[in-house]
Scaffold this motif. Structure first.
Motif, PDB file in Angstrom:
ATOM      1  N   PRO A   1       1.008 -28.865 -35.413  1.00 38.30           N
ATOM      2  CA  PRO A   1       1.970 -29.948 -36.869  1.00 38.30           C
ATOM      3  C   PRO A   1       2.338 -29.502 -37.965  1.00 38.30           C
ATOM      4  O   PRO A   1       2.984 -29.859 -38.801  1.00 38.30           O
ATOM      5  N   GLN A   2       2.807 -27.891 -38.171  1.00 34.85           N
ATOM      6  CA  GLN A   2       3.004 -26.989 -39.306  1.00 34.85           C
ATOM      7  C   GLN A   2       4.208 -26.859 -39.138  1.00 34.85           C
ATOM      8  O   GLN A   2       5.184 -26.213 -40.111  1.00 34.85           O
ATOM      9  N   HIS A   3       5.141 -27.192 -38.091  1.00 35.78           N
ATOM     10  CA  HIS A   3       6.600 -26.867 -37.959  1.00 35.78           C
ATOM     11  C   HIS A   3       7.903 -27.676 -37.451  1.00 35.78           C
ATOM     12  O   HIS A   3       7.266 -28.623 -37.037  1.00 35.78           O
ATOM     13  N   LYS A   4       8.692 -28.045 -37.935  1.00 31.26           N
ATOM     14  CA  LYS A   4       9.623 -28.722 -38.243  1.00 31.26           C
ATOM     15  C   LYS A   4      10.727 -28.781 -36.897  1.00 31.26           C
ATOM     16  O   LYS A   4      11.161 -27.660 -36.528  1.00 31.26           O
ATOM     17  N   TYR A   5      10.523 -30.084 -36.101  1.00 29.66           N
ATOM     18  CA  TYR A   5      10.807 -29.622 -35.149  1.00 29.66           C
ATOM     19  C   TYR A   5      12.644 -30.734 -35.408  1.00 29.66           C
ATOM     20  O   TYR A   5      12.483 -31.773 -35.882  1.00 29.66           O
ATOM     21  N   ARG A   6      13.206 -31.268 -34.322  1.00 28.51           N
ATOM     22  CA  ARG A   6      14.351 -31.822 -34.187  1.00 28.51           C
ATOM     23  C   ARG A   6      14.305 -32.504 -32.790  1.00 28.51           C
ATOM     24  O   ARG A   6      14.248 -31.743 -31.622  1.00 28.51           O
ATOM     25  N   LEU A   7      15.164 -33.579 -32.797  1.00 30.70           N
ATOM     26  CA  LEU A   7      15.653 -34.102 -31.371  1.00 30.70           C
ATOM     27  C   LEU A   7      16.591 -34.821 -31.485  1.00 30.70           C
ATOM     28  O   LEU A   7      16.424 -35.447 -32.391  1.00 30.70           O
ATOM     29  N   LYS A   8      17.275 -35.384 -30.529  1.00 34.69           N
ATOM     30  CA  LYS A   8      18.336 -36.582 -29.895  1.00 34.69           C
ATOM     31  C   LYS A   8      17.373 -37.550 -28.944  1.00 34.69           C
ATOM     32  O   LYS A   8      17.153 -37.134 -27.955  1.00 34.69           O
ATOM     33  N   CYS A   9      17.353 -39.125 -29.541  1.00 32.30           N
ATOM     34  CA  CYS A   9      17.174 -39.786 -29.231  1.00 32.30           C
ATOM     35  C   CYS A   9      18.541 -40.576 -28.636  1.00 32.30           C
ATOM     36  O   CYS A   9      18.760 -41.407 -29.660  1.00 32.30           O
ATOM     37  N   LEU A  10      18.571 -41.363 -27.767  1.00 37.14           N
ATOM     38  CA  LEU A  10      19.121 -42.252 -27.407  1.00 37.14           C
ATOM     39  C   LEU A  10      18.642 -43.278 -28.046  1.00 37.14           C
ATOM     40  O   LEU A  10      17.473 -43.845 -28.009  1.00 37.14           O
ATOM     41  N   VAL A  11      19.915 -44.316 -28.891  1.00 38.28           N
ATOM     42  CA  VAL A  11      19.577 -45.366 -29.523  1.00 38.28           C
ATOM     43  C   VAL A  11      18.673 -47.169 -28.247  1.00 38.28           C
ATOM     44  O   VAL A  11      17.909 -47.316 -28.918  1.00 38.28           O
TER      45      VAL A  11
ATOM     46  N   ALA B   1      10.374 -45.249 -30.287  1.00 39.32           N
ATOM     47  CA  ALA B   1       9.026 -45.647 -30.836  1.00 39.32           C
ATOM     48  C   ALA B   1       7.478 -44.935 -30.470  1.00 39.32           C
ATOM     49  O   ALA B   1       7.335 -44.240 -31.561  1.00 39.32           O
ATOM     50  N   PHE B   2       7.759 -44.241 -29.692  1.00 41.07           N
ATOM     51  CA  PHE B   2       6.951 -43.132 -29.263  1.00 41.07           C
ATOM     52  C   PHE B   2       7.428 -41.819 -30.009  1.00 41.07           C
ATOM     53  O   PHE B   2       6.223 -41.330 -30.984  1.00 41.07           O
ATOM     54  N   TYR B   3       8.177 -41.012 -30.991  1.00 41.45           N
ATOM     55  CA  TYR B   3       8.412 -40.434 -32.167  1.00 41.45           C
ATOM     56  C   TYR B   3       8.521 -40.804 -33.207  1.00 41.45           C
ATOM     57  O   TYR B   3       7.371 -40.019 -33.938  1.00 41.45           O
ATOM     58  N   LEU B   4       8.372 -42.033 -33.846  1.00 39.03           N
ATOM     59  CA  LEU B   4       8.280 -41.853 -34.587  1.00 39.03           C
ATOM     60  C   LEU B   4       7.174 -42.259 -34.905  1.00 39.03           C
ATOM     61  O   LEU B   4       6.566 -42.600 -36.318  1.00 39.03           O
ATOM     62  N   SER B   5       5.760 -43.011 -34.393  1.00 36.55           N
ATOM     63  CA  SER B   5       4.301 -43.326 -33.767  1.00 36.55           C
ATOM     64  C   SER B   5       3.843 -41.717 -34.331  1.00 36.55           C
ATOM     65  O   SER B   5       3.004 -41.218 -34.968  1.00 36.55           O
ATOM     66  N   HIS B   6       4.643 -39.946 -33.906  1.00 36.47           N
ATOM     67  CA  HIS B   6       3.605 -39.450 -33.936  1.00 36.47           C
ATOM     68  C   HIS B   6       4.922 -38.165 -35.144  1.00 36.47           C
ATOM     69  O   HIS B   6       4.769 -37.421 -35.343  1.00 36.47           O
ATOM     70  N   GLY B   7       5.289 -39.063 -35.822  1.00 32.10           N
ATOM     71  CA  GLY B   7       5.758 -39.033 -37.005  1.00 32.10           C
ATOM     72  C   GLY B   7       7.302 -38.523 -37.679  1.00 32.10           C
ATOM     73  O   GLY B   7       7.529 -37.868 -38.926  1.00 32.10           O
TER      74      GLY B   7
ATOM     75  N   SER C   1      13.653 -36.395 -36.849  1.00 31.99           N
ATOM     76  CA  SER C   1      13.084 -35.230 -37.174  1.00 31.99           C
ATOM     77  C   SER C   1      11.722 -34.938 -37.605  1.00 31.99           C
ATOM     78  O   SER C   1      11.528 -35.954 -38.198  1.00 31.99           O
ATOM     79  N   PHE C   2      10.977 -34.074 -37.490  1.00 33.33           N
ATOM     80  CA  PHE C   2       9.697 -34.050 -37.788  1.00 33.33           C
ATOM     81  C   PHE C   2       9.367 -32.960 -38.770  1.00 33.33           C
ATOM     82  O   PHE C   2       9.678 -32.010 -38.234  1.00 33.33           O
ATOM     83  N   CYS C   3       8.633 -33.446 -40.203  1.00 29.44           N
ATOM     84  CA  CYS C   3       8.844 -32.801 -40.966  1.00 29.44           C
ATOM     85  C   CYS C   3       7.552 -32.332 -41.848  1.00 29.44           C
ATOM     86  O   CYS C   3       6.966 -33.451 -41.888  1.00 29.44           O
ATOM     87  N   PRO C   4       6.770 -31.013 -41.551  1.00 27.35           N
ATOM     88  CA  PRO C   4       5.460 -31.331 -42.043  1.00 27.35           C
ATOM     89  C   PRO C   4       4.721 -31.714 -43.170  1.00 27.35           C
ATOM     90  O   PRO C   4       6.405 -31.370 -44.009  1.00 27.35           O
ATOM     91  N   VAL C   5       3.949 -32.224 -43.467  1.00 29.24           N
ATOM     92  CA  VAL C   5       3.889 -33.029 -45.231  1.00 29.24           C
ATOM     93  C   VAL C   5       2.720 -31.765 -45.134  1.00 29.24           C
ATOM     94  O   VAL C   5       2.420 -30.399 -44.956  1.00 29.24           O
TER      95      VAL C   5
END
Length: 144
Positions: free
Chosen positions: A99-109, A116-122, A140-144
């Motif tokens: 999880p050290q890398h930034k990833y992004r995606l599009k999720c239909l509203v 909910a799955f993606y939000l629960s994974h950061g 977007s997944f932005c590592p901290v």
């Protein structure tokens, strides 16, 4: 549950196309199911890196497709009988440098369960837009 994450094999193609077709038809109930076709999988994943999630008994649980040049997760599809059992998490964790890398995606509203799955994974909402299947949010997944 034990998962094997691996590249696809030639003999996986039909099952991956079937997973893509059936999950889209079951999930995107607001879209005419006649707009989804078996051959969409090959066209929609052309040039992408695909990871396959295989159950311990050899059944394919799902897949993830990635456009590596943009760190863009294009698709993550899990067969209904495997949803909620960790297959999607295993696919995310198999991404390069997760999880050290930034990833992004599009999720239909309208795809609330996926969001909910993606939000629960950061993942966090970083934008929005519209597509033929409906409005979407960029996550977007932005590592901290």
């Amino acid at each position: 549950m034990t998962w094997t994450i691996r590249p696809p094999r030639a003999e996986d193609h039909d099952m991956l196309a079937e997973i893509y077709l059936s999950v889209r038809r079951q999930t995107f109930v607001w879209v005419d199911p006649g707009k989804f076709h078996h051959e969409d999988f090959a066209a929609h994943t052309n040039g992408e890196t695909i990871l396959v999630c295989e159950h311990a008994d050899g059944r394919l649980a799902g897949f993830l497709s990635l456009w590596p040049e943009d760190d863009f997760i294009h698709m993550l599809y899990i067969r209904p009988e495997f949803q909620g059992l960790g297959a999607g998490t295993a696919l995310l964790q198999a991404l390069p440098e997760w999880p050290q890398h930034k990833y992004r995606l599009k999720c239909l509203v309208n795809n609330r369960r996926a969001k909910a799955f993606y939000l629960s994974h950061g993942f966090v909402v970083t934008g929005n837009g519209a597509s033929p299947e409906g409005d979407y949010e960029e996550l977007s997944f932005c590592p901290v």
